[in-house]
Structures are given as structure tokens and as C-alpha cells.
Design a protein around this motif. Structure first.
Motif, mmCIF file in Angstrom:
data_model
loop_
_atom_site.group_PDB
_atom_site.id
_atom_site.type_symbol
_atom_site.label_atom_id
_atom_site.label_comp_id
_atom_site.label_asym_id
_atom_site.label_seq_id
_atom_site.Cartn_x
_atom_site.Cartn_y
_atom_site.Cartn_z
ATOM 1 N N VAL A 64 0.956 9.477 2.437
ATOM 2 C CA VAL A 64 1.266 8.167 1.864
ATOM 3 C C VAL A 64 0.626 7.090 2.740
ATOM 4 O O VAL A 64 0.765 7.135 3.956
ATOM 5 C CB VAL A 64 2.792 7.964 1.779
ATOM 6 C CG1 VAL A 64 3.112 6.600 1.205
ATOM 7 C CG2 VAL A 64 3.417 9.058 0.955
ATOM 8 N N PRO A 65 -0.088 6.115 2.128
ATOM 9 C CA PRO A 65 -0.705 5.069 2.949
ATOM 10 C C PRO A 65 0.354 4.323 3.763
ATOM 11 O O PRO A 65 1.371 3.918 3.222
ATOM 12 C CB PRO A 65 -1.344 4.130 1.915
ATOM 13 C CG PRO A 65 -1.446 4.920 0.672
ATOM 14 C CD PRO A 65 -0.348 5.931 0.700
ATOM 15 N N PHE A 66 0.096 4.191 5.051
ATOM 16 C CA PHE A 66 0.992 3.506 5.988
ATOM 17 C C PHE A 66 2.340 4.211 6.132
ATOM 18 O O PHE A 66 3.259 3.665 6.721
ATOM 19 C CB PHE A 66 1.214 2.035 5.611
ATOM 20 C CG PHE A 66 -0.027 1.198 5.783
ATOM 21 C CD1 PHE A 66 -0.427 0.795 7.043
ATOM 22 C CD2 PHE A 66 -0.786 0.828 4.686
ATOM 23 C CE1 PHE A 66 -1.570 0.028 7.216
ATOM 24 C CE2 PHE A 66 -1.934 0.074 4.845
ATOM 25 C CZ PHE A 66 -2.326 -0.335 6.121
ATOM 26 N N HIS A 88 4.660 14.743 4.057
ATOM 27 C CA HIS A 88 3.891 14.006 3.050
ATOM 28 C C HIS A 88 3.888 12.511 3.364
ATOM 29 O O HIS A 88 2.839 11.862 3.325
ATOM 30 C CB HIS A 88 4.485 14.257 1.667
ATOM 31 C CG HIS A 88 3.855 13.463 0.568
ATOM 32 N ND1 HIS A 88 2.571 13.687 0.129
ATOM 33 C CD2 HIS A 88 4.326 12.410 -0.152
ATOM 34 C CE1 HIS A 88 2.279 12.811 -0.825
ATOM 35 N NE2 HIS A 88 3.325 12.029 -1.013
ATOM 36 N N ILE A 89 5.062 11.970 3.707
ATOM 37 C CA ILE A 89 5.153 10.536 4.048
ATOM 38 C C ILE A 89 4.241 10.243 5.236
ATOM 39 O O ILE A 89 3.474 9.283 5.227
ATOM 40 C CB ILE A 89 6.610 10.142 4.376
ATOM 41 C CG1 ILE A 89 7.475 10.174 3.121
ATOM 42 C CG2 ILE A 89 6.668 8.749 5.018
ATOM 43 C CD1 ILE A 89 8.964 10.067 3.390
ATOM 44 N N ILE A 121 5.606 3.281 8.573
ATOM 45 C CA ILE A 121 6.985 3.045 8.146
ATOM 46 C C ILE A 121 7.906 4.034 8.860
ATOM 47 O O ILE A 121 8.943 3.668 9.402
ATOM 48 C CB ILE A 121 7.122 3.201 6.615
ATOM 49 C CG1 ILE A 121 6.126 2.288 5.880
ATOM 50 C CG2 ILE A 121 8.543 2.947 6.165
ATOM 51 C CD1 ILE A 121 6.389 0.828 5.996
ATOM 52 N N VAL A 135 12.104 6.048 -0.756
ATOM 53 C CA VAL A 135 11.277 6.111 -1.960
ATOM 54 C C VAL A 135 10.588 7.475 -2.066
ATOM 55 O O VAL A 135 10.379 7.979 -3.165
ATOM 56 C CB VAL A 135 10.252 4.955 -1.940
ATOM 57 C CG1 VAL A 135 9.263 5.079 -3.077
ATOM 58 C CG2 VAL A 135 10.962 3.624 -2.015
ATOM 59 N N TYR A 136 10.250 8.097 -0.906
ATOM 60 C CA TYR A 136 9.514 9.370 -0.959
ATOM 61 C C TYR A 136 10.300 10.564 -0.427
ATOM 62 O O TYR A 136 9.927 11.701 -0.680
ATOM 63 C CB TYR A 136 8.203 9.260 -0.163
ATOM 64 C CG TYR A 136 7.201 8.329 -0.792
ATOM 65 C CD1 TYR A 136 6.564 8.669 -1.980
ATOM 66 C CD2 TYR A 136 6.895 7.118 -0.214
ATOM 67 C CE1 TYR A 136 5.665 7.811 -2.570
ATOM 68 C CE2 TYR A 136 5.991 6.244 -0.796
ATOM 69 C CZ TYR A 136 5.376 6.606 -1.974
ATOM 70 O OH TYR A 136 4.489 5.755 -2.558
ATOM 71 N N LEU A 157 12.351 2.015 2.342
ATOM 72 C CA LEU A 157 10.994 2.456 2.010
ATOM 73 C C LEU A 157 10.859 3.973 2.147
ATOM 74 O O LEU A 157 10.224 4.625 1.311
ATOM 75 C CB LEU A 157 9.978 1.747 2.904
ATOM 76 C CG LEU A 157 9.798 0.252 2.602
ATOM 77 C CD1 LEU A 157 8.948 -0.407 3.670
ATOM 78 C CD2 LEU A 157 9.170 0.049 1.240
ATOM 79 N N LEU A 158 11.468 4.562 3.186
ATOM 80 C CA LEU A 158 11.393 6.020 3.350
ATOM 81 C C LEU A 158 12.110 6.730 2.205
ATOM 82 O O LEU A 158 11.687 7.786 1.736
ATOM 83 C CB LEU A 158 12.014 6.438 4.689
ATOM 84 C CG LEU A 158 11.229 6.051 5.932
ATOM 85 C CD1 LEU A 158 12.014 6.390 7.178
ATOM 86 C CD2 LEU A 158 9.880 6.764 5.953
ATOM 87 N N LYS A 180 0.837 -1.209 0.000
ATOM 88 C CA LYS A 180 0.000 0.000 0.000
ATOM 89 C C LYS A 180 0.869 1.256 0.000
ATOM 90 O O LYS A 180 0.538 2.252 -0.635
ATOM 91 C CB LYS A 180 -0.927 0.012 1.229
ATOM 92 C CG LYS A 180 -2.028 -1.008 1.188
ATOM 93 C CD LYS A 180 -3.086 -0.650 0.163
ATOM 94 C CE LYS A 180 -4.115 0.288 0.754
ATOM 95 N NZ LYS A 180 -5.224 0.496 -0.206
ATOM 96 N N TYR A 181 1.985 1.195 0.748
ATOM 97 C CA TYR A 181 2.904 2.331 0.852
ATOM 98 C C TYR A 181 3.520 2.646 -0.511
ATOM 99 O O TYR A 181 3.642 3.803 -0.902
ATOM 100 C CB TYR A 181 3.987 1.979 1.863
ATOM 101 C CG TYR A 181 5.080 3.011 2.056
ATOM 102 C CD1 TYR A 181 4.916 4.069 2.941
ATOM 103 C CD2 TYR A 181 6.297 2.908 1.378
ATOM 104 C CE1 TYR A 181 5.924 4.988 3.134
ATOM 105 C CE2 TYR A 181 7.302 3.824 1.567
ATOM 106 C CZ TYR A 181 7.109 4.862 2.448
ATOM 107 O OH TYR A 181 8.110 5.777 2.628
#
Lengths: 153, 231
Positions: free
Chosen positions: B92-94, B87-88, B98, B72-73, B69-70, A40-41
Motif C-alpha cells: 500500500v502506498p505510504f 501488505h500494508i 502510516i 482500512v486494510y 487508516l490501518l 495516496k494510502y
């Protein structure tokens, strides 16, 4: 007694296979529960949904001065609007039919040029040269008062 | 062969057995698996405090996964760093999850590192023949603290900015070389975009590479020497 045990194992309903199944399900739930937020992320909802393309699209005429072009999203696809005269506008899909690059308007040559492999198109989307196999889809465009309207051809 | 027994695991699936046999015939993994995994017994004298090295390693892998994962944004510029973190967290979902795991995981990792170190220190495990392992452990401690220091700046908040100003000011108290160290850390006279960029590079490339190398050394030495006995 021993016959019974063999029968149970054959039917796959003995204690061991039940426990194995339980372990498998627990692992599957744990891994799925960890992967769900990650997926989802990485796939945010707001980027997968585009603007729902209504059949008509309008933009303020001030945004496109005469002799210029602007890239917009119409029907959730890149679309180029070209204003050649005060009351003359053209709207075309901006996705090159060759390999999908976004075409650009060249005011001096009065044609659309694809930056990737130099496919050339005229104001109606017809191919003038280069590798593009098909013309660009064209839409109806008109200047109405202070707005430029696009609708399906 | 219809079944394969690997320690406590009994495999009946023909496909899995054929994969195992393929690898076994080429690399001879059975010996290593039996010795190092399936028939390796943990000594009975190990207690809860013996687990903290492993827990720290688990926290590190968690930091690597959530950190990627972080990444990525996250945008490492002074103009956008804070906005991208917001924004994260909010859009961003979840993303809140994270980032929360990365934030709290970092804090928990510091705690587990010190519990691990305290156990090694107070039980005298660092003594001969394990001095070299203590040295790699100290390198890992310095890396972990550097992770915290560099990571703290990345959200580019008031708190992180001034913490970095103060933190990089400290070496300048040293005579002669102090100012050079400060300028080296900051990449200039002030904490700026250059500081953010180099802290970012150190946080996501230099330190992870160093930590992974030293963890490998750390674990090879434990495996070679065995876990230390009780007092």
C-alpha cells in the motif's frame, strides 16, 4: 510619511500582508504534505489500474466446463462467458443495464438473471423480462483448440 | 464592520466575518474564546516538563488517525492478519509510513506518559486539591498500557502470539480466580481467533471510548483548578 504607509497598504505589499501570505503558504504546505500520503494510502495505485483490456481475451477451455459460466474481466469490465455445448460459447457484459448488478447464469432456465431486481436476459443479451431498459452488450466468443477467445462484436 | 479582531488575529475577509457573526449571534462564543483561547496566558513558571501532558494528548490523536487508516486494510483473522500487515507495509502506498507512525507513536506515547506522570509525582502536583485528577490519570495510564498489550497481538506474529500467551498466563498465578481471569482474557483455554477478535474489539472500540471520556474529565478538571504553581 503617513501617506506612503497608506499607499503601501492599499497596494497590498506591506510587511504585514507579506508575513500573512508566508504563514498561509507554510500552513498550506504542511497540511498538503500531511494529506498527500493519506490520500495516496487510501487510493492504492494497483486497484485504480485494471488490466489493460486488449481487443482479444482468452481463457483456457478447461476452466469453463460445458453447461457452466464464468465471470472474467474483459476490457476492465465484468464479463460473463457461458459454455452451452462443447463448441458453443457466448460472452456478454455481466453488468445489468438496470442498476449495474452482476447477472448470473441459470443453467436450468437457460437464461441470465439479475439478482437485484430479477431482470432476465437470453444468451444474446436480449431482455426477456424485468426492469432492464436495454439489452446486455454481447461480444464474439469462440472455442479455438483448447482456448476460449472473446473479441469485440 | 470591516474587520474582526480575535486576540492577535485580524480578519478582514467579509465572508469569514459573516460566518463568525452568525455563530456569535446565536451562541455568544466571544466570551469563551477570549477567556479560554485568545487572552488565556500560560503561567510564566511553566517549563518544558509541563508540556508532556499536551504532547501525550497529541500522540493519542496521532494514534487515532493512523489507527483508523490501518483499519482500512487490516484483517483481524488469524489466517490473514499477518498477511494484511505485510501488505500494508510493502504494497500500500505510504503504508510503511502510516504503520511506522502508529508503531513508533505508541512507543513514544508510553515515554511521554511516564515523563508527564513523573513531573506530576515529583512536584507533588497530585496532592490536595488535585487527587481526582491523579485518579483519572491513573485510569488513563492503565488504558494506555492496555492499548499496548492488545495492539501488540494484532499483527499475529510469533513475537506477538507468545507475548500474549505469557501475558495472559500471568493472572492465572492468582489463587482461586486466576484461571477464570485467564480464560476471560483469552476467550478460551488457548490464545486463538477468539482472543484476536476480542483484543481487536478492545483495542479499536472499548479503549478509545474510555480514553476519550477520561481525557475530557482530565482536561475539565485542569481548566477548573488551574495549572499548579511551582514548588
Amino acid at each position: 510619511m503617513s501617506d506612503e504607509i497608506i499607499k503601501e497598504e492599499v497596494s497590498g505589499k506591506d510587511r504585514r500582508s507579506f508575513l500573512n501570505l508566508s504563514i498561509f503558504i507554510s500552513f498550506a504546505v504542511a497540511i498538503g504534505g500531511a494529506l498527500y500520503p493519506v490520500i495516496k494510502y487510501l487510493l492504492p495505485a494497483d486497484s485504480t489500474k485494471g488490466t489493460e483490456g486488449g481487443e482479444t481475451f482468452f481463457i483456457s477451455a478447461d476452466e469453463i466446463p460445458v453447461g457452466s459460466a464464468k465471470l472474467v474481466r474483459y476490457k476492465n469490465r465484468p464479463t460473463i462467458i457461458i459454455r452451452t455445448k462443447e463448441n458453443e460459447v457466448y460472452a456478454l457484459s455481466a453488468v445489468c443495464t438496470h442498476l449495474g448488478c452482476i447477472v448470473k447464469w441459470h443453467e436450468d432456465a437457460k437464461e441470465l438473471l439479475c439478482p437485484c431486481h430479477a431482470a432476465r436476459f437470453d444468451l444474446y443479451g436480449n431482455v426477456l423480462g424485468g426492469p432492464a431498459p436495454k439489452p446486455l452488450p454481447a461480444y464474439k466468443a469462440a472455442v479455438e483448440e483448447d482456448r476460449i477467445l472473446i473479441r469485440e462484436a | 464592520m470591516n474587520e474582526l479582531r480575535l486576540g492577535p488575529i485580524l480578519i478582514r475577509n467579509r465572508f469569514l466575518i459573516s460566518i463568525y457573526n452568525f455563530v456569535e449571534n446565536r451562541l455568544g462564543i466571544k466570551e469563551i474564546l477570549d477567556l479560554e483561547v485568545f487572552y488565556k496566558l500560560a503561567p510564566s513558571y511553566l517549563g518544558i516538563f509541563s508540556c508532556f501532558g499536551g504532547i501525550t494528548f497529541f500522540m493519542f490523536t496521532l494514534q487515532v488517525v493512523t489507527g483508523i487508516l490501518l483499519l482500512v486494510y487490516y484483517v483481524p483473522t488469524t489466517a490473514q492478519a499477518y498477511d494484511s500487515v505485510v501488505h500494508i507495509t510493502n504494497n500500500v502506498p505510504f503504508g510503511w509510513l502510516i504503520r511506522g507512525i502508529h508503531h513508533w507513536g505508541a512507543n513514544i506515547m508510553i515515554i511521554t506518559v511516564f515523563i508527564h506522570m513523573g513531573k506530576i509525582y515529583f512536584h507533588g502536583i497530585y496532592k490536595n486539591p488535585r487527587e481526582l485528577n491523579w485518579v483519572t490519570g491513573i485510569v488513563l495510564l492503565i488504558c494506555t498500557l492496555s492499548f499496548s498489550f492488545t495492539g501488540y497481538l494484532l499483527p499475529w506474529t510469533q513475537l506477538s502470539y507468545w507475548a500474549t500467551v505469557v501475558g495472559t498466563e500471568i493472572p492465572s498465578a492468582m489463587p482461586v480466580i486466576g484461571d477464570y481471569i485467564k480464560i476471560f482474557l483469552r476467550g478460551g483455554a488457548d490464545v486463538s481467533q477468539i482472543t484476536l477478535t476480542r483484543f481487536f474489539a478492545v483495542h479499536i472500540m472499548v479503549l478509545p471510548a474510555a480514553v476519550i471520556m477520561f481525557i475530557v474529565l482530565h482536561i475539565i478538571m485542569i481548566r477548573r483548578q488551574g495549572i499548579s504553581g511551582p514548588l
